[in-house]
Design an enzyme around this catalytic site. Structure first.
Site, mmCIF file in Angstrom:
data_model
loop_
_atom_site.group_PDB
_atom_site.id
_atom_site.type_symbol
_atom_site.label_atom_id
_atom_site.label_comp_id
_atom_site.label_asym_id
_atom_site.label_seq_id
_atom_site.Cartn_x
_atom_site.Cartn_y
_atom_site.Cartn_z
ATOM 1 N N SER A 141 0.869 -1.185 0.000
ATOM 2 C CA SER A 141 0.000 0.000 0.000
ATOM 3 C C SER A 141 0.903 1.230 0.000
ATOM 4 C CB SER A 141 -0.847 -0.019 1.279
ATOM 5 O OG SER A 141 -1.372 1.267 1.561
ATOM 6 N N TYR A 154 -1.814 -1.387 10.377
ATOM 7 C CA TYR A 154 -1.910 -1.501 8.920
ATOM 8 C C TYR A 154 -0.636 -0.971 8.261
ATOM 9 C CZ TYR A 154 -3.939 -1.040 4.228
ATOM 10 O OH TYR A 154 -4.198 -1.146 2.880
HETATM 11 N N1 NAD Z 1 -8.732 -0.404 -1.598
HETATM 12 C C1 NAD Z 1 -7.660 0.348 -1.418
HETATM 13 O O1 NAD Z 1 -7.686 1.574 -1.549
HETATM 14 C C2 NAD Z 1 -6.346 -0.280 -1.054
HETATM 15 C C3 NAD Z 1 -5.210 0.521 -1.071
HETATM 16 C C4 NAD Z 1 -3.974 -0.050 -0.769
HETATM 17 C C5 NAD Z 1 -3.914 -1.387 -0.454
HETATM 18 N N2 NAD Z 1 -5.038 -2.139 -0.431
HETATM 19 C C6 NAD Z 1 -4.897 -3.546 -0.075
HETATM 20 O O2 NAD Z 1 -5.507 -4.354 -1.064
HETATM 21 C C7 NAD Z 1 -5.996 -5.548 -0.465
HETATM 22 C C8 NAD Z 1 -7.446 -5.720 -0.815
HETATM 23 O O3 NAD Z 1 -8.153 -4.600 -0.366
HETATM 24 P P1 NAD Z 1 -9.662 -4.315 -0.797
HETATM 25 O O4 NAD Z 1 -9.799 -2.848 -0.834
HETATM 26 O O5 NAD Z 1 -10.043 -5.132 -1.966
HETATM 27 O O6 NAD Z 1 -10.419 -4.847 0.522
HETATM 28 P P2 NAD Z 1 -11.776 -5.645 0.738
HETATM 29 O O7 NAD Z 1 -12.089 -5.543 2.190
HETATM 30 O O8 NAD Z 1 -12.820 -5.221 -0.236
HETATM 31 O O9 NAD Z 1 -11.338 -7.124 0.396
HETATM 32 C C9 NAD Z 1 -10.446 -7.846 1.225
HETATM 33 C C10 NAD Z 1 -10.718 -9.327 1.059
HETATM 34 O O10 NAD Z 1 -9.851 -10.024 1.972
HETATM 35 C C11 NAD Z 1 -10.633 -10.981 2.668
HETATM 36 N N3 NAD Z 1 -10.098 -11.264 3.985
HETATM 37 C C12 NAD Z 1 -10.101 -10.421 5.049
HETATM 38 N N4 NAD Z 1 -9.639 -11.063 6.137
HETATM 39 C C13 NAD Z 1 -9.332 -12.330 5.739
HETATM 40 C C14 NAD Z 1 -8.856 -13.467 6.415
HETATM 41 N N5 NAD Z 1 -8.639 -13.462 7.742
HETATM 42 N N6 NAD Z 1 -8.661 -14.598 5.723
HETATM 43 C C15 NAD Z 1 -8.931 -14.636 4.387
HETATM 44 N N7 NAD Z 1 -9.411 -13.606 3.694
HETATM 45 C C16 NAD Z 1 -9.615 -12.457 4.365
HETATM 46 C C17 NAD Z 1 -12.021 -10.362 2.766
HETATM 47 O O11 NAD Z 1 -13.031 -11.324 3.053
HETATM 48 C C18 NAD Z 1 -12.161 -9.688 1.423
HETATM 49 O O12 NAD Z 1 -12.707 -10.564 0.456
HETATM 50 C C19 NAD Z 1 -5.723 -5.412 1.033
HETATM 51 O O13 NAD Z 1 -4.508 -6.044 1.350
HETATM 52 C C20 NAD Z 1 -5.599 -3.914 1.217
HETATM 53 O O14 NAD Z 1 -4.818 -3.580 2.324
HETATM 54 C C21 NAD Z 1 -6.262 -1.626 -0.730
#
Ligand code: NAD
Length: 258
Positions: A141, A154
């Site tokens: 991130s 985080y």
């Molecule tokens: N959306 C953003 O702006 C953003 C920015 C930077 C990084 N990220 C990273 O991208 C990744 C995905 O983010 P997102 O925005 O799609 O989030 P989201 O919450 O929409 O999706 C995350 C997924 O991970 C799964 N998950 C959570 N805990 C879990 C566990 N204990 N075991 C198995 N699966 C689990 C959830 O069920 C979900 O399907 C994350 O690592 C997040 O930190 C997102």
């Protein structure tokens, strides 16, 4: 078809960035294994995607070596290989630093950091044994670089994922396995809409620090994941690539249309 004949495993694939990346891998010819804690949702998504997708329900906050090996074995048992691994599952919790709960700190490290370590390790063992010159991508991130005072666990986990990626890359390139990371800015997913974009004040703060003037789309992260996983990225090793709309290079702030 960038990934024709390849097998891709994606964690956190029931929704959001993980699902978008899994769909992109599939569109580009891969067969995909979707892993998530939301068992019913990940099953439904895999079934919707058809015969070239399968699923594995796992709570990565309970990850250990045996679980990691079982996750990787699903790809090999079902589709005969494991060529691409995207360790994407991640969680966030916000609280003032002085109040941040110890148990939540630990849980975030297990999901965000320990699961890419152990799944990457398990996948690398199989790739080496099977002679697969694979690609492993970890989800970091912009918070690997930027300090968010209300999301200590985080930010720490994502900074560590950046360095995990560098170490894995240097350790595994002699086997022809490339390891890189993605470091998205603010992308319009459920995680973001329910956390950092939950209030008008937060929306303004995020956009005033985003030169492109809008949130990113999941497809714009999936494009980079697909590129990093492909031979087009054959000389990219150990990098964290930031699809962030210019966030990390901005010094001051930009005007926001109200
Ligand atoms: N959306 C953003 O702006 C953003 C920015 C930077 C990084 N990220 C990273 O991208 C990744 C995905 O983010 P997102 O925005 O799609 O989030 P989201 O919450 O929409 O999706 C995350 C997924 O991970 C799964 N998950 C959570 N805990 C879990 C566990 N204990 N075991 C198995 N699966 C689990 C959830 O069920 C979900 O399907 C994350 O690592 C997040 O930190 C997102």
């Amino acid at each position: 078809m960038k990934h024709k004949g390849k097998v891709a495993l994606v964690t956190g694939a029931a929704q959001g960035l993980g699902l978008a990346c899994a769909e992109r891998f599939l569109e580009e010819g891969a067969r995909v294994v979707l892993v998530d804690v939301q068992a019913e949702k990940v099953k439904q998504q895999a079934e919707r995607l058809g015969a070239n997708a399968t699923w594995f329900a796992a709570d990565l906050s309970e990850i250990d070596s045996a679980m990691a090996a079982a996750i990787v074995a699903t790809a090999v048992d079902h589709f005969g290989s494991i060529d691409i691994v995207l360790c994407n599952a991640g969680i966030i919790h916000t609280a003032d630093f002085v109040d941040f709960p110890e148990d939540i700190f630990d849980k975030i490290q297990r999901v965000n950091l320990k699961s890419p370590f152990l799944i990457g390790q398990a996948a690398a063992r199989v790739m080496i044994e099977m002679g697969i010159k694979g690609s492993i991508i970890n989800m970091s991130s912009i918070n690997a670089i930027l300090a968010n005072p209300s999301a200590v666990a985080y930010a720490v986990s994502k900074g560590a994922v950046k360095q995990l990626t560098a170490v894995m890359a240097v350790a595994l390139i002699k086997h022809g396995i490339r390891v890189n990371a993605l470091g998205p800015g603010t992308i319009a997913t459920e995680l973001v809409m329910n956390s950092v974009m939950a209030s008008e004040e937060q929306r303004h703060t995020v956009l005033s620090r985003t030169p492109i003037g809008r949130l990113g789309e999941a497809s714009e992260v999936a494009s980079v994941a697909s590129f990093l996983a492909s031979d087009d990225a054959s000389y990219i090793v150990g990098q964290t690539i930031y699809p962030d709309g210019g966030r990390l290079v901005l010094n001051y702030t930009v005007p926001v249309s109200e």
